[in-house]
Each structure stands twice: as structure tokens, then as C-alpha cells.
Design a protein around this motif. Sequence first.
Motif, PDB file in Angstrom:
ATOM      1  N   UNK A 241       0.863  -0.984  -0.045  1.00  0.00           N
ATOM      2  CA  UNK A 241       0.148  -0.007   0.003  1.00  0.00           C
ATOM      3  C   UNK A 241       0.868   1.280   0.036  1.00  0.00           C
ATOM      4  N   UNK A 242       0.447   2.321  -0.833  1.00  0.00           N
ATOM      5  CA  UNK A 242       1.374   3.444  -0.956  1.00  0.00           C
ATOM      6  C   UNK A 242       1.695   4.125   0.429  1.00  0.00           C
ATOM      7  N   UNK A 243       0.664   4.412   1.322  1.00  0.00           N
ATOM      8  CA  UNK A 243       0.843   4.903   2.525  1.00  0.00           C
ATOM      9  C   UNK A 243       1.687   4.110   3.489  1.00  0.00           C
ATOM     10  N   UNK A 244       1.770   3.004   3.480  1.00  0.00           N
ATOM     11  CA  UNK A 244       2.677   2.066   4.341  1.00  0.00           C
ATOM     12  C   UNK A 244       4.107   2.306   3.718  1.00  0.00           C
ATOM     13  N   UNK A 245       4.126   2.225   2.349  1.00  0.00           N
ATOM     14  CA  UNK A 245       5.467   2.385   1.870  1.00  0.00           C
ATOM     15  C   UNK A 245       6.095   3.422   2.222  1.00  0.00           C
ATOM     16  N   UNK A 246       5.591   4.680   1.874  1.00  0.00           N
ATOM     17  CA  UNK A 246       5.880   5.905   2.104  1.00  0.00           C
ATOM     18  C   UNK A 246       6.227   6.491   3.573  1.00  0.00           C
ATOM     19  N   UNK A 247       5.365   5.769   4.426  1.00  0.00           N
ATOM     20  CA  UNK A 247       5.573   6.053   5.921  1.00  0.00           C
ATOM     21  C   UNK A 247       6.842   5.206   6.184  1.00  0.00           C
TER      22      UNK A 247
END
Length: 300
Positions: A241-247
Motif C-alpha cells: 500500500x502506498x501510504x505504508x511504503x511512504x511512511x
Amino acid sequence: MTLPMVVGVDGSEAGLRAADWAADEAALHGLPLRIVHASLWERYEGPVFTQSESAEVPPEHALAQDIVGHAAERARQRHTDAEITVDIVPEDAEAALLREAHHAAAVVTGCRGRGPITGALLGSVSRSLATHARCPVIVVRGSPQNRQGANGSITVGVGDATTSTAAIRFAFREAEARRCTLEAVHAWRRPAPKSLKHPLLAGDPAPRHEDQAATLLEDALRDPEHEHPDVLVHRVTAEGPVHHVLLTHSATADLLVLGAPRRHGPLALPLGRVAHAALQHADCPVAVVPQREAPPEQPQ
């Protein structure tokens, strides 16, 4: 006309950290610093905290002068030759800072919420600015090390062209000014497994999706990388998931840069899930850069 770096201060510790960060950013880019206090800020974020709880609370105007004066003095101590202006506006912070965003290089705020975990919660003013402002909005949050630029790296989330172009160019300018590494991250998802009976359709489709992610990343970076040849770029394609990767990547970044779509005209899109998660939980300051839609073509 040189647009200023604008920071909103409210007397809180988070606001002072934002003012410090904005002073450093203004000095980095050779911009004037504008410190703004909206005297009705407490309507949105709760009561203003004075430097000394035991001191008698001064009249409202004197308190406002103390808030902007203290922030300006800290900025001057960090950068003795800084060009600094201060302003106190008798309105709520959301309206004041959205108006400032029309004539600012960027608007900087602290990440502040109510209750005992104020460092983790996103204040309503910051959320509104990230959703509606016409210029980049930087919310200063995260660990002290990451706020102070100790990692030597900026992370930019790369999506499609409708949301990422302006953010990528902003990230390249930041990396060039800081002389640091730029980490360009694109997240992709493995498709849900399906029952495929035809033998020609069998096999794992993940490599194809990863190749597509790498191609998208390469296309998005080609022009800005050519314009900023001195910036060292690390390309990252990560499944998840994008938000998991960026966090995850925010833990080792000095700044996380994200794009946000803006409609042409008065309509505004809601703050997306990725930007909201980053502003709520990232371990470094977050820059939300508006990507404006082209105005509709006029009939011939």
C-alpha cells in the motif's frame, strides 16, 4: 517580486518548531520569512499556551505580540541576516493562512492536535491548508533528527502525472538546494490471485507489474533529472500500500514530498488517503505540493 516563506505560529511548541524550520528553509532558498499569527487560532486548535504558566496572561494584543516576537527572535538567532516580517491578523488561522498562500513560496505549519498525544494528531488548520492551499504546504512533524535534516535525503512519492509532476519538481529543487540525495518511491500492488484455467494465462503476474512500476518511475523522472543533473537520485519500486511504503521511508528522510490534485476553479478535491496518512503519521516534515489541472479549453 520574491515570494516569502510564510509560517503560522500560535504560541505552541509545535508552532515554534515550525518557525525554526521555516527560518532554515527561507535561508536555504534566499527567501524572506513572514511570520503570521491569527488571533482567533484557538477557536480551531484549543487554547494558546504561554511560555510561563505561572505568569499573568497579558491582554490579547500583548500576547499576540509576544508570540510573533518570540518566533522572530528565534529566527534571527538562527540566521542573523534574515529578512523577517511579522503580522497579526484578527481572524481565524484557516482563513488567514489560506489567504497568505496566494502570495507565498510555501506555507509552513506545525503538526498539532488536542489531547496528550499532540505530536501524533493532525490539526484542523494544517489539514485544511494541505487540502486547499494554492502553494506548497509543509507540516513540520517527526523526530528531532529528521526535522533538523540529519539524514541527508529527501523522499518523493511518485504516482501518475495528474498528481506527481509538480511534487517531483519541488523535490528536485529541495534536493539540489540541500545538496542531498533524492529518493523517488513508487509503490505497486500485486494483483489479487485468480483462477486461470487457460495455460497461456498461468504464471505469476508480479514481475510484469513491477516492470510497469519501474517504467512509470523512469518516465516521471526523465525531464527533472535532466534539469537537475547534480542531484543524485535513488529509484525505489516497492510492493505494498502506498501510504505504508511512504511512511516506512519517512523514517530515514528529512522531508517527504507528496503531490495533491487541485481542480481548476472553486471546487476542491478531498485530501487523499496517502497524504492524510503521511500528515498524521510520518516521521519527518511533509510537503504537500498542489498539482493544478489545466483550465478547460474555451470553445472556438
